[in-house]
Design a protein around this motif. Structure first.
Motif, PDB file in Angstrom:
ATOM      1  N   GLY A  84      44.984  38.887  93.794  1.00  0.00           N
ATOM      2  CA  GLY A  84      45.506  37.832  94.660  1.00  0.00           C
ATOM      3  C   GLY A  84      45.035  36.470  94.192  1.00  0.00           C
ATOM      4  O   GLY A  84      44.918  35.525  94.968  1.00  0.00           O
ATOM      5  N   ALA A  85      44.735  36.348  92.892  1.00  0.00           N
ATOM      6  CA  ALA A  85      44.254  35.085  92.327  1.00  0.00           C
ATOM      7  C   ALA A  85      44.669  35.026  90.868  1.00  0.00           C
ATOM      8  O   ALA A  85      45.126  36.029  90.304  1.00  0.00           O
ATOM      9  N   SER A  86      44.497  33.842  90.259  1.00  0.00           N
ATOM     10  CA  SER A  86      44.890  33.710  88.858  1.00  0.00           C
ATOM     11  C   SER A  86      43.751  34.075  87.929  1.00  0.00           C
ATOM     12  O   SER A  86      42.584  33.783  88.214  1.00  0.00           O
ATOM     13  N   ASP A  87      44.085  34.706  86.826  1.00  0.00           N
ATOM     14  CA  ASP A  87      43.113  35.002  85.773  1.00  0.00           C
ATOM     15  C   ASP A  87      43.273  33.972  84.669  1.00  0.00           C
ATOM     16  O   ASP A  87      44.381  33.500  84.411  1.00  0.00           O
ATOM     17  N   ILE A  88      42.164  33.653  84.013  1.00  0.00           N
ATOM     18  CA  ILE A  88      42.245  32.701  82.907  1.00  0.00           C
ATOM     19  C   ILE A  88      42.359  33.460  81.576  1.00  0.00           C
ATOM     20  O   ILE A  88      41.686  34.476  81.380  1.00  0.00           O
ATOM     21  N   TYR A  89      43.237  32.949  80.725  1.00  0.00           N
ATOM     22  CA  TYR A  89      43.459  33.538  79.398  1.00  0.00           C
ATOM     23  C   TYR A  89      43.175  32.492  78.325  1.00  0.00           C
ATOM     24  O   TYR A  89      43.508  31.321  78.503  1.00  0.00           O
ATOM     25  N   VAL A  90      42.575  32.943  77.234  1.00  0.00           N
ATOM     26  CA  VAL A  90      42.405  32.075  76.081  1.00  0.00           C
ATOM     27  C   VAL A  90      43.214  32.702  74.955  1.00  0.00           C
ATOM     28  O   VAL A  90      42.942  33.848  74.563  1.00  0.00           O
ATOM     29  N   ASN A  91      44.207  31.966  74.492  1.00  0.00           N
ATOM     30  CA  ASN A  91      45.094  32.484  73.445  1.00  0.00           C
ATOM     31  C   ASN A  91      45.586  33.900  73.768  1.00  0.00           C
ATOM     32  O   ASN A  91      45.488  34.800  72.940  1.00  0.00           O
ATOM     33  N   ASP A  92      46.048  34.076  74.980  1.00  0.00           N
ATOM     34  CA  ASP A  92      46.602  35.363  75.423  1.00  0.00           C
ATOM     35  C   ASP A  92      45.568  36.471  75.624  1.00  0.00           C
ATOM     36  O   ASP A  92      45.931  37.595  75.939  1.00  0.00           O
ATOM     37  N   ASP A  93      44.295  36.169  75.415  1.00  0.00           N
ATOM     38  CA  ASP A  93      43.260  37.181  75.699  1.00  0.00           C
ATOM     39  C   ASP A  93      42.687  36.915  77.081  1.00  0.00           C
ATOM     40  O   ASP A  93      42.306  35.777  77.399  1.00  0.00           O
ATOM     41  N   LEU A  94      42.582  37.955  77.878  1.00  0.00           N
ATOM     42  CA  LEU A  94      42.018  37.822  79.217  1.00  0.00           C
ATOM     43  C   LEU A  94      40.540  37.451  79.112  1.00  0.00           C
ATOM     44  O   LEU A  94      39.747  38.168  78.508  1.00  0.00           O
ATOM     45  N   ALA A  95      40.172  36.290  79.687  1.00  0.00           N
ATOM     46  CA  ALA A  95      38.780  35.832  79.575  1.00  0.00           C
ATOM     47  C   ALA A  95      38.051  35.879  80.915  1.00  0.00           C
ATOM     48  O   ALA A  95      36.834  35.685  80.973  1.00  0.00           O
ATOM     49  N   GLU A  96      38.799  36.136  81.954  1.00  0.00           N
ATOM     50  CA  GLU A  96      38.268  36.045  83.327  1.00  0.00           C
ATOM     51  C   GLU A  96      36.881  36.696  83.503  1.00  0.00           C
ATOM     52  O   GLU A  96      35.961  36.075  83.990  1.00  0.00           O
ATOM     53  N   GLY A  97      36.761  37.948  83.093  1.00  0.00           N
ATOM     54  CA  GLY A  97      35.507  38.671  83.333  1.00  0.00           C
ATOM     55  C   GLY A  97      34.363  38.230  82.428  1.00  0.00           C
ATOM     56  O   GLY A  97      33.207  38.575  82.667  1.00  0.00           O
ATOM     57  N   LYS A  98      34.655  37.422  81.403  1.00  0.00           N
ATOM     58  CA  LYS A  98      33.632  37.117  80.397  1.00  0.00           C
ATOM     59  C   LYS A  98      33.064  35.701  80.509  1.00  0.00           C
ATOM     60  O   LYS A  98      32.139  35.348  79.796  1.00  0.00           O
ATOM     61  N   ILE A  99      33.629  34.894  81.411  1.00  0.00           N
ATOM     62  CA  ILE A  99      33.236  33.475  81.426  1.00  0.00           C
ATOM     63  C   ILE A  99      32.103  33.162  82.403  1.00  0.00           C
ATOM     64  O   ILE A  99      31.620  32.039  82.433  1.00  0.00           O
ATOM     65  N   ARG A 100      31.691  34.136  83.210  1.00  0.00           N
ATOM     66  CA  ARG A 100      30.663  33.832  84.218  1.00  0.00           C
ATOM     67  C   ARG A 100      29.304  34.463  83.925  1.00  0.00           C
ATOM     68  O   ARG A 100      28.485  34.637  84.810  1.00  0.00           O
ATOM     69  N   THR A 101      29.084  34.813  82.659  1.00  0.00           N
ATOM     70  CA  THR A 101      27.791  35.389  82.291  1.00  0.00           C
ATOM     71  C   THR A 101      26.747  34.277  82.221  1.00  0.00           C
ATOM     72  O   THR A 101      27.086  33.094  82.108  1.00  0.00           O
ATOM     73  N   ILE A 102      25.482  34.668  82.245  1.00  0.00           N
ATOM     74  CA  ILE A 102      24.408  33.672  82.181  1.00  0.00           C
ATOM     75  C   ILE A 102      24.420  32.973  80.813  1.00  0.00           C
ATOM     76  O   ILE A 102      24.087  31.795  80.701  1.00  0.00           O
ATOM     77  N   GLU A 103      24.863  33.696  79.767  1.00  0.00           N
ATOM     78  CA  GLU A 103      24.931  33.104  78.420  1.00  0.00           C
ATOM     79  C   GLU A 103      25.908  31.918  78.415  1.00  0.00           C
ATOM     80  O   GLU A 103      25.597  30.836  77.909  1.00  0.00           O
ATOM     81  N   VAL A 104      27.079  32.115  79.008  1.00  0.00           N
ATOM     82  CA  VAL A 104      28.059  31.018  79.089  1.00  0.00           C
ATOM     83  C   VAL A 104      27.502  29.918  80.003  1.00  0.00           C
ATOM     84  O   VAL A 104      27.554  28.730  79.668  1.00  0.00           O
ATOM     85  N   SER A 105      26.919  30.309  81.138  1.00  0.00           N
ATOM     86  CA  SER A 105      26.378  29.309  82.076  1.00  0.00           C
ATOM     87  C   SER A 105      25.324  28.429  81.419  1.00  0.00           C
ATOM     88  O   SER A 105      25.228  27.241  81.694  1.00  0.00           O
TER      89      SER A 105
END
Ligand code: DC
Length: 233
Positions: A84-105
């Motif tokens: 029920g929400a939008s997912d973010i994609y980078v160059n057609d790759d699903l990035a949603e689950g990978k952008i909120r890690t402590i490494e990215v933060s």
């Protein structure tokens, strides 16, 4: 819904990290039938791409390398009916689950301070809001991206409360993190976001402040609807 203002407007939701901006902005957008755009996710997506393509090594951000990568990064949001929400994609790759890690933060503040990165993402955000009817959350929406937004909200909450919220969120996902590390990250990002040279986190003079340290989402919605209704007068 009969009580919704017919003319679509832009609602800017800015404020500190881990304040629940996205939860709040998402709820507003659902209530009004507006589009929700999480601009922090866009800075996180660039950071993820930089990590995956060698422009950040051992936590050191190579700014020139990030700028070189920019031309090959295309970011899109696609609605995911299951969430029920939008997912973010980078160059057609699903990035949603990978952008909120402590490494990215830990790296995103430095990446978001690069002028070329901001230039590219701000232009994309302005295009996304061109037809109005959007709720956009970030740090500079009411000051830089849409200084003419009809309603600007500046969110804040106690840093310890914010760290606890993010800790609970990450723990629920099974990430091994410590509360101390999260609180350090929250405070460091506050400082970095407020002190960067370009588009620092600032409350727009015409923004209304929402301190949600001790408010439920329902209470925040009631607070919002009062302001939104007030716009009609
Ligand atoms: O909202 P968030 O914590 O997901 O944002 C991630 C980072 O991106 C945050 O450290 C600041 C940066 N950011 C920004 O500089 N400008 C925005 N409009 C949104 C986020």
């Amino acid at each position: 819904m009969s009580d919704i203002k017919p003319n679509k407007i832009i609602i800017a939701v800015d404020g500190f990290s881990s304040c629940g901006k996205s939860t709040f902005a998402k709820a507003i957008a659902a209530r009004l039938g507006y589009i929700f755009i999480d601009t922090g996710a866009m800075y996180r997506a660039v950071t993820l791409y930089a990590l995956e393509h060698g422009a950040i090594r051992s936590g050191i951000v190579d700014e020139e390398a990030v700028v070189r990568l920019l031309g090959q990064i295309s970011i899109t949001f696609r609605f995911n009916p299951q969430r029920g929400a939008s997912d973010i994609y980078v160059n057609d790759d699903l990035a949603e689950g990978k952008i909120r890690t402590i490494e990215v933060s830990n790296c995103v503040s430095r990446v978001s301070a690069i002028p070329e990165v901001r230039q590219k993402l701000v232009a994309m955000q302005q295009e996304m809001g061109r037809r109005r009817g959007v709720v956009m959350d970030g740090r500079d929406i009411g000051t830089v991206v849409f200084p003419d937004a009809e309603l600007k909200i500046f969110m804040t909450a106690d840093p310890a409360v914010r760290a606890r919220r993010r800790y609970d969120e990450l723990k629920a996902k099974g990430d091994a993190v410590s509360l101390e590390e999260i609180e350090r990250n929250v405070r460091e990002r506050d400082k970095a976001d407020m002190s960067r040279a370009i588009s620092p986190l600032r409350q727009a003079p015409d923004a209304v402040v929402l301190d949600n340290s001790h408010m439920t989402v329902e209470e925040q919605m009631a607070w919002f609807m009062e302001r939104f209704e007030g716009l009609k007068n």
